[in-house]
Each structure stands twice: as structure tokens, then as C-alpha cells.
Design an enzyme around this catalytic site. Structure first.
Site, mmCIF file in Angstrom:
data_model
loop_
_atom_site.group_PDB
_atom_site.id
_atom_site.type_symbol
_atom_site.label_atom_id
_atom_site.label_comp_id
_atom_site.label_asym_id
_atom_site.label_seq_id
_atom_site.Cartn_x
_atom_site.Cartn_y
_atom_site.Cartn_z
ATOM 1 N N LYS A 1 0.856 -1.181 0.000
ATOM 2 C CA LYS A 1 0.000 0.000 0.000
ATOM 3 C C LYS A 1 0.894 1.232 0.000
ATOM 4 O O LYS A 1 1.499 1.568 1.010
ATOM 5 C CB LYS A 1 -0.906 0.053 1.223
ATOM 6 C CG LYS A 1 -1.953 1.172 1.139
ATOM 7 C CD LYS A 1 -2.452 1.633 2.490
ATOM 8 C CE LYS A 1 -1.579 2.705 3.096
ATOM 9 N NZ LYS A 1 -1.594 3.996 2.329
ATOM 10 N N GLU B 1 -1.479 7.166 -0.028
ATOM 11 C CA GLU B 1 -2.630 7.480 -0.878
ATOM 12 C C GLU B 1 -2.443 8.760 -1.687
ATOM 13 O O GLU B 1 -3.141 8.975 -2.685
ATOM 14 C CB GLU B 1 -3.913 7.587 -0.051
ATOM 15 C CG GLU B 1 -3.880 8.564 1.097
ATOM 16 C CD GLU B 1 -3.459 7.912 2.418
ATOM 17 O OE1 GLU B 1 -4.023 8.301 3.449
ATOM 18 O OE2 GLU B 1 -2.584 7.031 2.405
ATOM 19 N N GLY C 1 7.149 5.269 7.894
ATOM 20 C CA GLY C 1 6.257 6.408 8.057
ATOM 21 C C GLY C 1 6.451 7.054 9.411
ATOM 22 O O GLY C 1 7.519 6.964 10.025
ATOM 23 N N GLY D 1 3.170 4.173 12.993
ATOM 24 C CA GLY D 1 3.977 2.971 13.190
ATOM 25 C C GLY D 1 3.634 2.244 14.477
ATOM 26 O O GLY D 1 3.625 1.008 14.531
ATOM 27 N N GLU E 1 10.397 1.661 10.159
ATOM 28 C CA GLU E 1 11.304 2.807 10.047
ATOM 29 C C GLU E 1 10.459 4.038 10.255
ATOM 30 O O GLU E 1 9.605 4.359 9.441
ATOM 31 C CB GLU E 1 11.996 2.818 8.677
ATOM 32 C CG GLU E 1 13.288 3.624 8.674
ATOM 33 C CD GLU E 1 13.119 5.059 8.219
ATOM 34 O OE1 GLU E 1 12.582 5.873 9.019
ATOM 35 O OE2 GLU E 1 13.512 5.367 7.090
ATOM 36 N N CYS F 1 13.481 11.550 5.903
ATOM 37 C CA CYS F 1 13.538 11.007 7.263
ATOM 38 C C CYS F 1 14.898 11.245 7.908
ATOM 39 O O CYS F 1 14.999 11.358 9.128
ATOM 40 C CB CYS F 1 13.199 9.515 7.258
ATOM 41 S SG CYS F 1 14.269 8.512 6.213
ATOM 42 N N GLU G 1 9.749 15.859 14.642
ATOM 43 C CA GLU G 1 10.060 15.799 13.227
ATOM 44 C C GLU G 1 9.158 16.757 12.445
ATOM 45 O O GLU G 1 7.953 16.548 12.339
ATOM 46 C CB GLU G 1 9.870 14.362 12.729
ATOM 47 C CG GLU G 1 10.544 14.079 11.410
ATOM 48 C CD GLU G 1 10.462 12.602 11.031
ATOM 49 O OE1 GLU G 1 11.375 12.119 10.362
ATOM 50 O OE2 GLU G 1 9.471 11.947 11.401
#
Length: 500
Positions: free
Chosen positions: A177, A180, A230, A235, A252, A291, A394
């Protein structure tokens, strides 16, 4: 605008079972340029069932290693063939510059070749010395089974390859997946796998949202492994859902990455220029939506003023615009949500006492920078401290925070003062200091006098809340395998444990 059949199940392209669709927006002007199928849990179930059938009853898990490696190499060749087309699609989908899109395609081809070479170079197993000539003992590796993959929006093609290439090399089947909002290059990659001759049911893709498709992947009992890249919150939910069926999990989850610059790295004009240039690269490549972005500059106090002043001047000159426009160095953020998030973190930092040196706003529109696009100026925030949200969390935008140190111990403490631990860098001309810093910094990748390069041969992943498991390298292949110990007694005899 016609609807693309972006759901691929058991060798067939289809629309969503519900008929739902989603418009894909170009972040440079917020206008739709594609319409894709919007799958849900029922589409996920169909894809998982196809992958399960292909693993349990299909040919791929038992396909000789040489044939699996040959297919991976064919995929790499097809990527080279379609480099310009896929690079352009990645640029429009994710907002990055066209050159960044091209480089991503090159890196994906490298990943497929690396895992092809890795599996073809292996032996038949690791022989274990049992201490006697009458026992033959060997550890072999087998595919995990059905692998579910969930990938992010910032590097949709690259992150898909880091999962798909080792999974196929190991003999697994998979469902994937993509995000989106950036699904198109992953769809293109599945098309290349089909063209390369991958059997039906081995590769399946469902385009759709995380709350339905991704959640179903994580909880489904027929999935043997889930690999997620993500955000930390998502996560955590994936791990919780996967725990019910005790499936293997690889996560991750990003980072808050320090770029530590010592004064001795700036002792010459060349060294100073290089360190400033690399600090820009660390923070602002792909508008900071990386990231491993070096969004935390930790600079020695004696060179701080000159370094930060020059950094701000250069950041203010970065050319923003549509990724396909000539001379553009930095594209838009990927979505309105990401733009709003970046503005929030900058505003909050200013309220908490940060000093704005450059940026901090949306740029003026132009021919290459439509007013509707999600553009934000590269931003440098001085006078930052560890209590600020922009320093601790982040941002995933073009925002660089500046912290200062005076001693090596203080630099280490600042670099490690994060709940993440994905990557970090140290700049110094002292080789002893460089090695000490690399040893003491608690991050999965440490760059010395560099920032951002990675090698498919070297493991990628982080400490702490940056996740669990590794991608790339031998450990990246091991994530998609189970180890089995085969113990053969060549001279069986009664044990006589029980006297009766």
C-alpha cells in the site's frame, strides 16, 4: 479525467470494489493530474488472499535463486529504460525536482541489482559444527511468506524498492500500500515487475488510505510480516495491530537528525565553504521532507556567528519552484497538510524564543511557483534549545534549527538528546575526534564529513523510536527470511534414556 486501474490482484488490474476514487494533486499547483482507485479493507483482503495462494501453492518460493536474481536484474534494466518517464512521474507526484526523481530511479535500479547479486552469491546454508562426524547440521534460510508493505509519500518509489527487492529475492509474495497521495510510481513499478515475468499473485498492490487498507494489512492473520515506513504514531498503531497475530514487524519511523560541526572543520576557507554547503544539503534537499534530514545544526560556539550568517544568506537564495522547471533547486511541500504543519512548527518556535534569520513564510508566486502550490521558503531558526517543539519533533519541512556547544562532551549530549536515532553527522578535521563521535552518537547511520549518502550494501535503520529492524544490506534481506536449523544424524542409535 479517466480512472486508472491502480489495484493489482492475482495478475489483474482493477478498480476498487466499492468504485471509490481519489484525485492525485500536483503539489506545485494543487491541481489534479490523475485519478486512481481508492481501495478499502475488502480490496486488501482480496490482495492478501492472492498473495497467500501464490506463496502456498505457486512456483515463486521454490524458483531457483538464479532465476529470481535474473528477474530482479530485468526489472533494473526496465527502470533504466523508463528512467525519464518514471522520474517525471515521481517529480509531479511528490513535488521533488526532476533531477531528484531521476536519481531516485537510479537508486531503485541499484537496489534491485544489489539484492540480485547478494542472493546469487550465497551458499546452500551455514554448516554448524556439531562436534561429531556422525551429525550433519546446517542452518538454511527460507522466505517468511506473505509480506505486507506500507510506504510513505516522500520517497514512494525508493522506499517501495527497499522492501520489494529483498522480499522477492528471498522468495516471498507481497501486498503493498503506497501513500494514498503519492501512489503513481509504485503502480509503475508493479507494471515493470509484471513485464519482467513475475508470476501472477506474487506482487499485489492496493491504493487506498491507511485507516482501512493499511490497518487491514497489519491485523490480517494471513500476513506473515509487515514492513512499515512512516510516522511514529502510525507505526505504533501498526505494531499494536500486528502483535495480535504475532507477525514479524519491521518499522522505520523517521528521525530528528543532528549535524554536528566542529570549528576545526571550518579552519580553512575550503572547509568552511564545504561545511556550509553540506548543511544546506542536509536540511533542504526535497524541501526537508527526508527522514534523515539534518534539520538540527549543532555548531561549535567559536564559529557559530559566521557560519550561521553565511548559511542564512545561501538558504535565502535557494530557487523554489515547480520541480520540472529549469534551474529549480527545491520543489513544494507534498500537501496542504504538510504546509500547515511546517507553518505551525515555525510559528511555535518563534513564540518559544527562536530568532528567524531567513524564510519563515510562503514565497511570492511566480511563473514557476503558482500561488496555489504548497511552497515554503527554506527557513533558518537561530537561538534554539532542546525545549522547543521544532527541535524535538520531526517537522518534515524546510526548517533548520541552530544549537550551540563548546565542548565535545556537550556536542555528544546534544546529538543524543532525542527520542529518535536514525542518522547524524560530524564535521571535523581531527580523525580521532571523528571516530570518538561516531562511536558515542546513538544513531543508525553516522556520516563523517558528509551528509545523506547511503549504500545499498549497508544497513539502514535507527535506534530508539526511529524503529526496529533494518533495510538494505545483508540484514535487509534477513528481514524477509526465516532461519531453519536442519540437524541430521548420520548414524542413529537408541538413546536408552528410558530403561523400560
Amino acid at each position: 479525467m479517466s480512472v486508472q486501474q491502480t489495484i493489482h490482484v492475482d495478475g489483474e488490474w482493477r478498480t476498487a470494489a466499492s468504485g471509490a476514487t481519489r484525485e492525485i494533486l500536483d503539489p506545485a499547483d494543487a491541481k489534479p493530474f490523475a485519478v486512481v482507485a481508492e481501495g478499502d479493507a475488502s480490496d486488501a483482503d482480496a490482495a492478501i488472499a492472492a498473495a497467500r495462494k501464490a506463496f502456498d501453492h505457486g512456483t515463486w518460493p521454490d524458483t531457483p535463486v538464479a532465476e529470481r536474481a535474473a528477474l530482479l536484474r530485468r526489472v533494473a534494466d526496465l527502470l533504466v529504460r523508463d528512467r525519464e518517464k518514471i522520474g517525471l512521474l515521481e517529480s509531479r507526484d511528490a513535488g521533488k525536482t526532476l533531477e531528484e526523481g531521476r536519481v531516485d530511479v537510479d537508486c531503485v535500479a541499484d537496489a534491485f541489482r544489489y539484492f540480485a547479486d547478494l542472493v546469487i552469491g550465497e551458499g546452500a546454508g551455514r554448516v554448524v559444527d556439531a562436534g561429531t562426524d556422525t551429525v550433519h547440521s546446517v542452518v538454511v534460510h527460507e522466505p517468511v511468506g506473505v509480506c505486507a508493505m506500507i510506504t510513505p509519500w516522500n520517497y514512494p518509489l525508493l522506499q517501495a524498492s527497499w522492501k520489494i527487492a529483498p522480499a522477492l529475492a528471498a522468495g516471498n509474495t507481497f501486498v503493498i500500500k503506497p501513500s494514498e497521495i503519492t501512489p503513481l510510481t509504485t503502480v509503475a513499478l508493479i507494471e515493470l515487475l509484471v513485464e519482467a515475468g513475475l508470476p501472477a499473485g506474487v506482487a499485489n498492490i492496493v491504493t487506498g488510505p491507511g485507516h482501512s487498507v493499511g490497518a487491514r494489512f497489519a491485523e490480517h492473520p494471513d500476513v506473515d510480516l509487515i514492513s512499515f515506513t512512516g510516522g511514529l504514531l502510525s507505526g505504533t498503531k501498526v505494531a499494536q495491530a500486528a502483535a495480535v497475530t504475532v507477525k514479524k514487524v519491521a518499522l522505520e519511523l523517521g528521525g530528528k537528525n543532528p549535524n554536528v560541526v566542529f570549528a576545526d572543520a571550518c579552519a580553512t576557507e575550503e572547509g568552511f565553504d564545504t561545511a556550509v554547503d553540506q548543511a544546506l544539503n542536509a536540511a533542504f534537499i526535497h524541501s526537508g521532507q527526508v527522514c534523515s534530514a539534518g534539520g538540527r545544526l549543532i555548531i561549535e560556539e567559536s564559529v557559530r556567528d559566521r557560519f550561521v550568517a553565511e548559511l542564512a544568506v545561501r538558504a535565502s537564495k535557494i530557487k523554489l519552484g515547480r520541480g520540472t522547471a529549469e534551474g529549480v533547486e527545491c520543489g513544494p511541500l507534498v500537501s496542504q497538510q504538510q504546509l500547515d504543519k511546517t507553518e505551525y512548527y515555525v510559528d511555535t518556535a518563534l513564540e518559544e524564543g527562536a530568532k528567524l534569520l531567513t524564510g519563515g513564510k510562503r514565497p511570492e508566486p511566480s511563473d514557476i511557483r503558482p500561488a496555489e502550490g504548497y511552497f515554503y521558503e527554506p527557513t533558518v531558526l537561530d537561538n534554539c534549545h532542546r525545549g522547543m517543539r521544532a527541535v524535538r519533533e520531526e517537522v518534515f519541512g524546510p526548517v533548520l534549527t541552530v544549537e550551540t556547544f563548546t565542548t565535545e562532551d556537550e556536542a555528544v549530549a546534544l546529538a543524543n538528546d532525542t527520542e529518535y536515532g536514525l542518522a547524524g553527522a560530524v564535521w571535523t578535521s581531527d580523525s580521532g575526534r571523528a571516530r570518538r563521535m561516531a562511536r558515542r552518537m546513538r544513531h543508525g547511520t553516522i556520516w563523517i564529513n558528509d551528509f545523506h549518502p547511503y549504500l545499498p550494501q549497508a544497513e539502514w535503520g535507527g535506534f530508539g523510536k526511529s524503529g526496529v529492524g533494518r533495510e538494505l544490506g545483508p540484514a535487509g534481506l534477513a528481514e524477509y527470511r526465516e532461519s531453519k536449523h536442519v540437524y541430521e544424524n548420520l548414524a542413529p542409535q537408541p538413546v536408552r534414556w528410558f530403561t523400560g
